[in-house]
Design a protein around this motif. Structure first.
Motif, mmCIF file in Angstrom:
data_model
loop_
_atom_site.group_PDB
_atom_site.id
_atom_site.type_symbol
_atom_site.label_atom_id
_atom_site.label_comp_id
_atom_site.label_asym_id
_atom_site.label_seq_id
_atom_site.Cartn_x
_atom_site.Cartn_y
_atom_site.Cartn_z
ATOM 1 N N LYS A 18 0.849 -1.185 0.000
ATOM 2 C CA LYS A 18 0.000 0.000 0.000
ATOM 3 C C LYS A 18 0.885 1.234 0.000
ATOM 4 C CE LYS A 18 -3.987 -2.095 2.291
ATOM 5 N NZ LYS A 18 -3.681 -3.418 1.936
ATOM 6 N N GLY A 19 1.904 1.174 -0.845
ATOM 7 C CA GLY A 19 2.939 2.195 -0.877
ATOM 8 C C GLY A 19 2.465 3.588 -1.193
ATOM 9 N N SER A 20 1.358 3.712 -1.914
ATOM 10 C CA SER A 20 0.935 5.068 -2.260
ATOM 11 C C SER A 20 0.456 5.825 -1.021
ATOM 12 C CB SER A 20 -0.143 5.046 -3.342
ATOM 13 O OG SER A 20 -1.237 4.258 -2.933
ATOM 14 N N ILE A 21 -0.312 5.196 -0.147
ATOM 15 C CA ILE A 21 -0.762 5.871 1.067
ATOM 16 C C ILE A 21 0.419 6.077 2.007
ATOM 17 C CG2 ILE A 21 -2.294 5.761 3.079
ATOM 18 C CD1 ILE A 21 -3.685 6.274 0.347
ATOM 19 N N GLU A 22 1.285 5.100 2.064
ATOM 20 C CA GLU A 22 2.505 5.236 2.868
ATOM 21 C C GLU A 22 3.332 6.413 2.358
ATOM 22 O OE1 GLU A 22 4.785 1.628 3.177
ATOM 23 O OE2 GLU A 22 6.533 2.691 3.903
ATOM 24 N N MET A 23 3.491 6.496 1.039
ATOM 25 C CA MET A 23 4.269 7.579 0.435
ATOM 26 C C MET A 23 3.633 8.939 0.748
ATOM 27 S SD MET A 23 5.293 8.104 -3.598
ATOM 28 C CE MET A 23 3.590 8.050 -4.133
ATOM 29 N N LEU A 24 2.329 9.039 0.595
ATOM 30 C CA LEU A 24 1.643 10.306 0.866
ATOM 31 C C LEU A 24 1.755 10.694 2.336
ATOM 32 C CD1 LEU A 24 -1.570 9.803 -1.289
ATOM 33 C CD2 LEU A 24 0.450 11.179 -1.843
ATOM 34 N N ALA A 96 15.131 7.889 8.650
ATOM 35 C CA ALA A 96 14.823 6.638 7.940
ATOM 36 C C ALA A 96 13.532 6.778 7.138
ATOM 37 C CB ALA A 96 14.711 5.482 8.931
ATOM 38 N N GLY A 97 12.586 7.561 7.641
ATOM 39 C CA GLY A 97 11.333 7.807 6.922
ATOM 40 C C GLY A 97 11.544 8.639 5.679
ATOM 41 N N ARG A 98 12.466 9.584 5.764
ATOM 42 C CA ARG A 98 12.799 10.398 4.586
ATOM 43 C C ARG A 98 13.446 9.524 3.509
ATOM 44 N NH1 ARG A 98 11.996 15.653 6.116
ATOM 45 N NH2 ARG A 98 12.089 16.010 8.357
ATOM 46 N N GLU A 99 14.292 8.595 3.939
ATOM 47 C CA GLU A 99 14.923 7.670 2.983
ATOM 48 C C GLU A 99 13.874 6.745 2.377
ATOM 49 O OE1 GLU A 99 18.085 5.728 5.111
ATOM 50 O OE2 GLU A 99 19.125 7.644 5.481
ATOM 51 N N LEU A 104 10.148 5.105 -2.129
ATOM 52 C CA LEU A 104 8.772 4.951 -2.623
ATOM 53 C C LEU A 104 8.501 5.859 -3.814
ATOM 54 C CD1 LEU A 104 6.832 4.677 0.746
ATOM 55 C CD2 LEU A 104 7.139 2.872 -0.957
ATOM 56 N N LYS A 105 9.022 7.088 -3.757
ATOM 57 C CA LYS A 105 8.830 8.013 -4.877
ATOM 58 C C LYS A 105 9.507 7.479 -6.129
ATOM 59 C CE LYS A 105 9.207 12.475 -4.191
ATOM 60 N NZ LYS A 105 9.676 13.791 -3.680
#
Length: 121
Positions: A18-24, A96-99, A104-105
């Protein structure tokens, strides 16, 4: 064939996690710290209603992001307009979240390019 496998892997990663919601979510937390309900509302508002997230499925994502070390949460007491106090967790993105967001982007852009290539062929 290698490009196709890369696109397939990227698409599967986005879909599976569910990478898109995670990415957003990570993107919005880069802008400012927020609590869960704020993030749900921002996703809906900024997507002009095209993306809505159910709170019940969103909080497990936040817990997983915290468990993985991508975000941290701090419990704070806020006063409501009724004068009552309420406990909220304010989330903050970690390095780590920024990485993770950058990864994801990159996956998202790879998938988008693959789709674009197909539609324009």
């Amino acid at each position: 064939m290698a490009v196709q496998a890369c696109i397939s892997d990227s698409f599967n990663t986005l879909k599976r996690e569910k990478g898109s919601i995670e990415m957003l979510t990570l993107f919005l937390l880069c802008e400012e710290d927020a609590y869960g309900y704020q993030l749900v509302q921002k996703i809906k508002e900024r997507s002009k209603g095209f993306i809505t997230v159910q709170e019940g499925s969103f909080y497990p994502l936040l817990y997983r992001l915290a468990d993985d070390g991508y975000i941290t949460g701090e419990e704070v007491v806020t006063r409501m307009s009724t004068g009552r106090s309420r406990m909220r967790v304010i989330y903050h993105i970690e390095n780590a979240g920024r990485e993770r967001l950058a990864s994801l982007k990159k996956d998202y852009e790879t998938v988008q390019q693959g789709i674009h290539n197909i539609l324009d062929s």
